[in-house]
Write a protein that holds these residues in place. Structure first.
Motif, PDB file in Angstrom:
ATOM      1  N   THR A  71       0.812  -1.228   0.000  1.00 62.77           N
ATOM      2  CA  THR A  71       0.000   0.000   0.000  1.00 62.77           C
ATOM      3  C   THR A  71       0.841   1.272   0.000  1.00 62.77           C
ATOM      4  N   ALA A  72       2.182   1.156   0.050  1.00 66.06           N
ATOM      5  CA  ALA A  72       3.027   2.329   0.250  1.00 66.06           C
ATOM      6  C   ALA A  72       2.857   3.380  -0.840  1.00 66.06           C
ATOM      7  N   ARG A  73       2.888   2.964  -2.097  1.00 60.45           N
ATOM      8  CA  ARG A  73       2.837   3.945  -3.175  1.00 60.45           C
ATOM      9  C   ARG A  73       1.486   4.659  -3.187  1.00 60.45           C
ATOM     10  N   ALA A  74       0.417   3.915  -2.989  1.00 64.61           N
ATOM     11  CA  ALA A  74      -0.912   4.528  -2.944  1.00 64.61           C
ATOM     12  C   ALA A  74      -1.029   5.493  -1.766  1.00 64.61           C
ATOM     13  N   PHE A  75      -0.429   5.124  -0.641  1.00 65.32           N
ATOM     14  CA  PHE A  75      -0.482   5.977   0.547  1.00 65.32           C
ATOM     15  C   PHE A  75       0.308   7.263   0.314  1.00 65.32           C
ATOM     16  N   ILE A  76       1.508   7.154  -0.256  1.00 60.77           N
ATOM     17  CA  ILE A  76       2.350   8.333  -0.503  1.00 60.77           C
ATOM     18  C   ILE A  76       1.686   9.271  -1.503  1.00 60.77           C
ATOM     19  N   ALA A  88      -8.232  -0.577   8.415  1.00 60.73           N
ATOM     20  CA  ALA A  88      -8.234  -1.836   7.663  1.00 60.73           C
ATOM     21  C   ALA A  88      -7.041  -2.723   7.985  1.00 60.73           C
ATOM     22  N   LEU A  89      -5.875  -2.108   8.259  1.00 62.03           N
ATOM     23  CA  LEU A  89      -4.646  -2.889   8.364  1.00 62.03           C
ATOM     24  C   LEU A  89      -3.990  -2.835   9.732  1.00 62.03           C
ATOM     25  N   GLY A  90      -4.423  -1.922  10.589  1.00 63.01           N
ATOM     26  CA  GLY A  90      -3.886  -1.901  11.949  1.00 63.01           C
ATOM     27  C   GLY A  90      -2.832  -0.831  12.171  1.00 63.01           C
ATOM     28  N   GLU A  91      -2.537  -0.588  13.467  1.00 64.47           N
ATOM     29  CA  GLU A  91      -1.610   0.459  13.873  1.00 64.47           C
ATOM     30  C   GLU A  91      -0.182   0.190  13.386  1.00 64.47           C
ATOM     31  N   ASP A  92       0.252  -1.069  13.402  1.00 66.28           N
ATOM     32  CA  ASP A  92       1.638  -1.378  13.018  1.00 66.28           C
ATOM     33  C   ASP A  92       1.902  -0.989  11.574  1.00 66.28           C
ATOM     34  N   VAL A  93       1.002  -1.338  10.667  1.00 66.80           N
ATOM     35  CA  VAL A  93       1.147  -0.977   9.257  1.00 66.80           C
ATOM     36  C   VAL A  93       1.096   0.538   9.089  1.00 66.80           C
ATOM     37  N   LEU A  97       3.976   2.967   7.413  1.00 70.42           N
ATOM     38  CA  LEU A  97       3.706   3.819   6.257  1.00 70.42           C
ATOM     39  C   LEU A  97       4.034   5.280   6.547  1.00 70.42           C
ATOM     40  N   ALA A  98       3.802   5.723   7.775  1.00 68.43           N
ATOM     41  CA  ALA A  98       4.147   7.106   8.127  1.00 68.43           C
ATOM     42  C   ALA A  98       5.655   7.324   8.000  1.00 68.43           C
ATOM     43  N   GLY A  99       6.441   6.352   8.474  1.00 65.32           N
ATOM     44  CA  GLY A  99       7.897   6.453   8.342  1.00 65.32           C
ATOM     45  C   GLY A  99       8.349   6.370   6.897  1.00 65.32           C
TER      46      GLY A  99
END
Length: 716
Positions: A71-76, A88-93, A97-99
């Motif tokens: 999901t990284a590219r879509a998130f960025i 959908a994916l939880g706090e760890d994911v 992604l924030a980092g």
């Protein structure tokens, strides 16, 4: 282009194999999010997401990291909001992604323009959870593979490839992720040196069958010998990658046919003791090549890499490289930090962080460096540069950038060891603190009982410290000593620098203002703290002096010089003409870069003087003066004399000579007079190329502890 699969079956299969107890459903949910955002509109984006996730799955990362990479590219790009990802994916994911977003958004070719505090926070987050940088590396691998599918200009592709080679390949190397390192290097080379890449690839393809037949022959011989000795091991050929071939051809100035390690095999054993048994067997079967043996088992690289490397003369008299390692060592060499970092579902577990100096350094710097800009300088010099590996007296390995000194070593061992350092030994011999370290050196630090660092250590031109992290520790020490002491010391340094310039117009108040300091004391304090170099103050003073100097009188008419009869000075121009020949005046001995004027003599051509030479200022025939432009002539040197006043002692002349020759200046002659061992007056005649080089010599000598005064003088 092949259409992407409707489900990430390959990813789920790999995760089930390497993480049988983990819930891989988060990967399926991540794929569904990406598919919903892109399917039908940007099908290639789905394929790229799967390719990125496949990189991490091959490195055996956990489901959360693989889901984040999907999901990284879509998130960025903003196609997936953080709230939706978290739900959908939880706090760890979401944390990953924030980092990743912070790290992926940096323009590394303009890192100085980035917000330093943001950079520091990002790298500390990376140090706390290495999966962040591994996701970014995977994204970089995917994109550099497919870079020619992008609608980028040639310039944009070149910038991206250069950034990949300068930043991300070294980062993969420091984390020990060999698989990613070679891909990043090879694909970057394909963009930066397309013709070279294609030629090496062609040469490799032409002789692949011949090399494979040779490797099969070597493997067959070694398998037979191992079976006779009862050693259980697997043997296979090892591919040499294009970038490493390119670098070796450049480094050793070799042709493709001269590279012996294009033919290489790797032996993987079950037990550590078998590694050395195999080594002895290889050396008894084939003739070893002298100086081509490295024991990275006893002396691992900083990223944990271990292996025995040797080269021998194989069948038919052709050389072959042999690598020998255990299965565990092989896992580390292939997967690097990923081989150690174990994660539980929903969060990261602690891995053996002490094995990776990169991560430990980032955490140490965060505690020790208060200025974010200093942190970024440390990052650039200490992380992304090539390394040397040296030993403590106890045998521990310390990694430092190429060019690092024993003082850098002392500060890397411990801050207080650096502060107390008074000298050092390399391989049992006492050496100057500015000596460069080489891989394999054994370094011992000699210490005072109490901390006694020197402010000179912070001056990069003196060469005591290579690493910005060490300089920041020295700077922090002096900040604690108080502003008053820093002002006193800074004033002494600034006044010593300005005394050499003989300023006639610029004042210290104006110099401080020009450098954005409210008062001279603020400037002195900055120099005393080490925030500003005294040499930069003198540079600013010279600029201000030129600006404040009264306008020059109208240009004097140029007079064509008669043919020269003595040795001439090249690079001389009058009114744009390059055909002018002249000679230097002995009274002031100017060099290119000085503020000069020409004096037209009767029958001896143009003589070049300093504009402020007493013979020029007092000339009774000003009409003979002409404006000239005297540029530096490549390779030409000029005699310059300097006078040094110093405390006399044995060995002083030798030390001053080393300071001069270390910066590439020849000493024509040296004359010394001593006052019964109390004071010495030394006159040095030097061969210099330019005024800048003369200033550099004066600066170096002036910083010697026994030197009282140094100045340039005319020739006798």
């Amino acid at each position: 282009m092949t259409a992407p699969a409707t489900q990430p079956e390959a990813l789920l299969s790999r995760l089930a194999k390497h993480h049988p107890d983990a819930d891989a459903a988060v990967v399926s949910r991540a794929f569904e999010l990406v598919q919903a955002r892109y399917e039908g509109r940007e099908p290639e984006a789905v394929k790229h997401a799967l390719d990125t996730a496949e990189v991490l799955a091959r490195l055996r990362l956990d489901p959360s990291a693989v889901a984040a990479s999907l999901t990284a590219r879509a998130f960025i790009e903003g196609a997936l909001p953080l709230e939706q990802v978290t739900e959908a994916l939880g706090e760890d994911v979401a944390r990953l992604l924030a980092g990743v977003q912070r790290l992926a958004s940096i323009r590394w070719d303009r890192i100085e323009e980035e917000a330093a505090e943001t950079l520091r926070e990002m790298f500390l987050a990376m140090a706390r959870d290495v999966r962040v940088v591994m996701i970014v590396l995977a994204m970089r691998v995917q994109r550099i593979r497919a870079i020619r599918e992008e609608t980028w200009s040639q310039e944009e592709r070149q910038r991206y490839a250069r950034e990949t080679l300068d930043v991300f390949a070294p980062l993969a190397n420091r984390l020990g992720i060999w698989q990613l390192k070679w891909e990043l290097e090879d694909f970057a080379l394909r963009e930066l040196e397309a013709d070279t890449y294609a030629e090496i690839k062609r040469l490799l393809a032409e002789r692949r069958d011949e090399r494979q037949a040779f490797i099969d022959q070597v493997v067959a011989v070694l398998e037979e010998k191992l079976a006779e000795e009862g050693i259980e091991a697997s043997i296979k050929g090892r591919a040499k990658h294009i970038y490493s071939i390119y670098k070796k051809m450049q480094r050793k100035d070799l042709e493709f046919d001269q590279l012996y390690d294009l033919r290489a095999v790797r032996v993987i054993t079950k037990r550590l003791q078998d590694c050395y048994g195999v080594l002895g067997l290889v050396h008894s079967t084939f003739v070893p090549i002298p100086s081509e043996f490295d024991d990275y088992v006893a002396k691992p690289k900083d990223n944990g890499y271990q292996s025995l490397h040797t080269a021998v003369i194989g069948p038919g008299g052709r050389p072959v490289e042999v690598q020998i390692r255990t299965e565990q060592m092989h896992q580390l060499s292939e997967f690097g930090v990923a081989a150690h970092w174990a994660y539980k579902e929903g969060g990261g577990g602690k891995g053996p962080q002490d094995k990776f100096m990169l991560l430990r350094q980032l955490m140490d710097w965060e505690r020790e460096v208060s200025d974010p800009h200093q942190f970024i300088e440390s990052l650039k010099t200490d992380i992304f540069e090539d390394q040397v590996y040296v030993f403590t007296p106890a045998g521990d390995v310390i990694d430092l950038p190429v060019g690092a000194t024993p003082l850098d070593f002392a500060y890397r061992v411990h801050t207080m060891v650096g502060h107390r350092c008074r000298g050092a030994k390399i391989n049992g011999r006492i050496v100057p603190l500015e000596t460069g370290l080489k891989t394999g050196d054994r370094v011992e630090v000699l210490t005072h009982k109490e901390p006694q660092p020197s402010r000179d250590w912070m001056n990069p031109t003196l060469g005591f410290l290579k690493t910005a992290s060490a300089r920041s520790k020295v700077r922090a020490f002096f900040r604690k000593q108080g502003r008053g002491e820093s002002i006193r010391f800074g004033k002494e340094m600034v006044e010593r620098e300005l005394a050499r310039l003989d300023l006639a117009h610029a004042t210290i108040e104006e110099i401080a203002t020009a450098l954005d300091y409210p008062t001279p004391d603020d400037l002195y304090a900055a120099v005393g703290y080490g925030d500003r170099n005294a040499h930069s103050v003198s540079s600013a003073a010279l600029t201000l002096e030129r600006e404040k100097a009264p306008p020059e009188p109208p240009r004097l008419p140029s007079t064509p010089p008669p043919p020269p009869t003595r040795q001439t000075a090249s690079g001389l121009r009058i009114d744009g003409s390059d055909e002018v020949m002249g000679r230097r005046a002995r009274c002031c001995s100017p060099v290119p870069g000085d503020d000069v004027v020409g004096f037209v003599t009767r029958g001896r051509g143009v003589v070049i003087h300093h504009r402020r030479c007493p013979n020029i200022l007092g000339t009774p025939e000003p009409e003979r003066l002409v404006e000239i432009d005297w540029g530096e002539d490549a390779g030409q040197r000029h005699a310059v004399e300097i006078l040094v006043q110093a405390n006399d002692r044995a060995g002083l002349m030798g030390e001053l000579s080393k300071l001069v020759t270390a910066i590439g200046v020849n000493i024509q002659s040296a004359r010394a007079e001593s006052d019964r061992g109390k004071a010495a007056s030394i006159r040095l005649s030097l061969d210099c190329r330019s005024a800048d080089q003369v200033a550099q010599v004066i600066d170096r000598i002036g910083r010697h502890r026994d030197v009282l005064e140094v100045r340039r003088v005319g020739r006798r």
